[in-house]
Write an enzyme that holds these catalytic residues in place. Structure first.
Site, PDB file in Angstrom:
ATOM      1  N   GLN A  53       0.810  -1.221   0.000  1.00 41.90           N
ATOM      2  CA  GLN A  53       0.000   0.000   0.000  1.00 41.90           C
ATOM      3  C   GLN A  53       0.840   1.265   0.000  1.00 41.90           C
ATOM      4  O   GLN A  53       0.433   2.306   0.515  1.00 41.90           O
ATOM      5  CB  GLN A  53      -0.984   0.011   1.178  1.00 41.90           C
ATOM      6  CG  GLN A  53      -2.104  -1.018   1.017  1.00 41.90           C
ATOM      7  CD  GLN A  53      -3.250  -0.821   1.978  1.00 41.90           C
ATOM      8  OE1 GLN A  53      -3.078  -0.282   3.071  1.00 41.90           O
ATOM      9  NE2 GLN A  53      -4.434  -1.267   1.581  1.00 41.90           N
ATOM     10  N   LYS A  58       4.475   6.800   8.429  1.00 44.61           N
ATOM     11  CA  LYS A  58       3.919   6.345   9.706  1.00 44.61           C
ATOM     12  C   LYS A  58       4.879   6.542  10.868  1.00 44.61           C
ATOM     13  O   LYS A  58       4.459   6.870  11.989  1.00 44.61           O
ATOM     14  CB  LYS A  58       3.503   4.875   9.606  1.00 44.61           C
ATOM     15  CG  LYS A  58       2.736   4.402  10.828  1.00 44.61           C
ATOM     16  CD  LYS A  58       2.122   3.026  10.647  1.00 44.61           C
ATOM     17  CE  LYS A  58       1.281   2.640  11.874  1.00 44.61           C
ATOM     18  NZ  LYS A  58       0.635   1.312  11.710  1.00 44.61           N
ATOM     19  N   MET A  84     -26.778  14.419 -20.790  1.00 46.44           N
ATOM     20  CA  MET A  84     -25.990  15.380 -21.553  1.00 46.44           C
ATOM     21  C   MET A  84     -25.268  14.690 -22.710  1.00 46.44           C
ATOM     22  O   MET A  84     -25.162  15.251 -23.817  1.00 46.44           O
ATOM     23  CB  MET A  84     -24.986  16.093 -20.644  1.00 46.44           C
ATOM     24  CG  MET A  84     -24.287  17.266 -21.313  1.00 46.44           C
ATOM     25  SD  MET A  84     -25.433  18.569 -21.853  1.00 46.44           S
ATOM     26  CE  MET A  84     -25.637  19.477 -20.333  1.00 46.44           C
TER      27      MET A  84
END
Length: 569
Positions: free
Chosen positions: A114, A163, A482
């Site tokens: 991650q 971290k 649209m």
């Protein structure tokens, strides 16, 4: 005092006057979330269903208040899920601070679990961003980020914190928030992209602008979102009334000038009024205030206001001559600039120019007067009739957005929240959450198309959990309206992947989230449902079935001159 880096983050947020943050936790940001838990009596966290919803909520919070919105996410996919929201804020100059946490410093750049270079990813869509590797610099970085976000031309700033930095114990000394003064901005790093050192315009600059205005026989003000950002609505109104200058508005400038004011010609550009677009072509001085000459306004920039001089007033020098060549410009804070300019412009009476514009105002598409069932004009006007000028209106992006811009009579700033520059489908529900959290006593009504609403309907969970009395009106035409409109007009009615003739049942979906759902098949049913929703003062969803091929008109085809729109089909 010695506290953890995570606690420094929370203390600095509180120090900056932040009382609400939006976000979604994860492994690398757990230290900060633990401190949020311990400080929950001093700062509130709103947990959304998705990080993108959190970014849009922080954006809606900022747009509705003028203060800096704050969003948090963990590393990797948590951080990348913020990207669309950050880009949305960047394009519309919204002050936002995004705080992400990353893997520990020793793991950076090693394709760790991650891990993502979120600073590198967001570099083109932020005013500035940081990776805080030194715990001692954490507090100063957060303080500087807030100053950058709200100074000059506002915008988003990202702070990425490894971290181990949030776990480190460091010295922290409280400090007063730094006001975004000219001196404090100049003291920042001048090389940072889009940080504007706003030198005060000289008297000669203001006099030259006033001379242009005073000499003009057919002046027109082109009002953009910068007027709202700088809280210059009163100054603009004063100048327009004193010199009797008609005012056209951009999508982002919609709530900057009262729609009902006789000088207002309506929206300008691709779906603007015939009056505004003709006035641009016939004026002899176009006064652009806090606007950026977007292609959705100018269409063919070479033919936009080609017969007039252009005076551009803006805080960002990068916008001057970027899209349209100007005759003169004033760079500086719009509120202060207009306040000085008002004293120098001459008082004038309405004349032939106003008579001409009054005639043009009568040129509206036949569909505006349509008696068709559930016409968007009727829905917009009824909402305003019931709630008045103080309601906050949010939208997604698409036909419904343009109908709201065309038909809702906005009168007060910061009551219209929509994604203009990026055109982000999926923006509005999160933005409505942020606006309602920031303004708990206000009515917040969210207009959505069925296509856009599919993209963020998971945030119904957030609306219900926090008991937010947002009223959602889904204009359901069973298509990407649209895009279908373009296919109708320019692609031989080949409806490639725009038909949405499959679920969900929006009423049942709302009820699954314990939100009251209504289905309105005609105007009387809509009015009854809306009356019921505002009487109960709780969250509600009203699905309105509208015609599959209802179009947004006028429409200027891309690249065509703005004074030659399609008025009917």
């Amino acid at each position: 005092m010695k506290i953890s880096g995570a606690r420094v983050v929370v203390e600095c947020l509180i120090e900056q006057g932040v009382h609400t943050v939006f976000g979604y936790p994860g492994g690398t940001i757990l230290n900060i979330y633990d401190e949020l838990y311990l400080c929950s009596d001093r700062i509130r966290h709103i947990l959304t269903a998705h990080e993108q919803g959190a970014a849009h909520a922080a954006d809606g919070f900022a747009r509705s208040t003028g203060s800096v919105g704050v969003v948090m996410a963990t590393s990797g996919p948590g951080a990348t899920n913020l990207v669309t929201g950050i880009a949305t804020a960047y394009m519309d100059s919204v002050p936002l601070v995004a705080i992400t946490c990353n893997v520990g410093t020793p793991l950076l750049g090693k394709d760790s679990f991650q891990e993502v270079d979120i600073a590198g990813i967001t570099m083109p869509i932020t005013k500035h961003n940081y990776i805080v590797r030194d715990p001692k610099k954490l507090a100063a970085t957060i303080r500087e980020a807030f100053l950058i976000a709200k100074s000059g031309r506002p915008g988003p700033v990202l702070i990425d914190i490894p971290k181990d930095v949030t776990a480190a114990v460091i010295d922290y000394a409280p400090a007063e928030p730094t006001a975004a003064t000219k001196e404090s901005v100049a003291a920042q790093k001048a090389s940072l992209r889009r940080i504007v050192k706003t030198a005060e315009p000289t008297d000669d600059d203001i006099r030259a602008a006033a001379d242009l205005i005073n000499a003009a026989e057919r002046p027109l003000i082109y009002c953009g979102g910068g007027v709202i950002i700088s809280s210059a609505e009163k100054e603009l109104l004063d100048m327009a009334h004193k010199a009797q200058i008609p005012v056209c508005v951009t999508l982002m400038g919609k709530s900057a000038f009262p729609t009902a004011d006789p000088l207002c010609t309506g929206m300008v550009g691709m779906h603007g009024t015939k009056a505004s677009n003709l006035a641009v072509g016939k004026c002899d001085l176009l006064i652009a205030v806090g606007a950026r000459f977007s292609d959705r306004v100018t269409s063919d920039a070479k033919r936009f206001a080609k017969n007039s001089k252009v005076l551009h007033i803006d805080i960002d020098p990068a916008e001057i001559d970027k899209n349209v060549k100007t005759s003169a410009s004033v760079i500086g804070n719009i509120k202060e600039t207009l306040a000085r300019l008002v004293g120098m412009v001459e008082k004038k009476d309405a004349g032939k120019w106003h008579d001409q514009i009054a005639e043009w105002k009568q040129l509206v598409p036949p569909s505006w007067m349509s008696a068709k069932n559930m016409h968007p004009r009727v829905i917009c006007e009824y909402v305003h009739e019931k709630l008045g000028d103080d309601a906050i209106i949010t939208t997604e992006v698409g036909q419904h957005q343009m109908w709201v811009a065309q038909f809702y009579p906005f009168a007060k700033p910061r009551t219209f929240i929509t994604s203009g520059g990026l055109g982000t489908m999926g923006f509005g529900t999160g933005a409505a959450i942020g606006a309602q959290v920031a303004n708990p006593g206000a009515y917040v009504v969210h207009f959505a198309g069925d296509g856009s609403f599919r993209m963020n309907c998971n945030e119904l969970a957030t609306i219900n959990h926090y008991n937010l009395p947002v009223i959602i009106i889904v204009l359901n035409n069973g298509t990407l309206g649209m895009v279908r409109q373009w296919q109708n007009l320019f692609y031989g009615q080949r409806y490639s992947q725009t038909t949405l003739d499959f679920g969900p049942d929006f009423v049942k979906l709302a009820e699954a989230y314990a939100i009251r759902g209504y289905r309105a098949k005609d105007e009387s049913e809509f009015k009854a449902a809306f009356d019921d929703a505002i009487r109960e003062r709780r969250s509600a969803l009203i699905e309105c079935r509208i015609d599959l091929d209802e179009m947004v008109l006028p429409m200027v085809p891309g690249g065509k001159p703005v004074d030659d729109p399609i008025m009917e089909v």
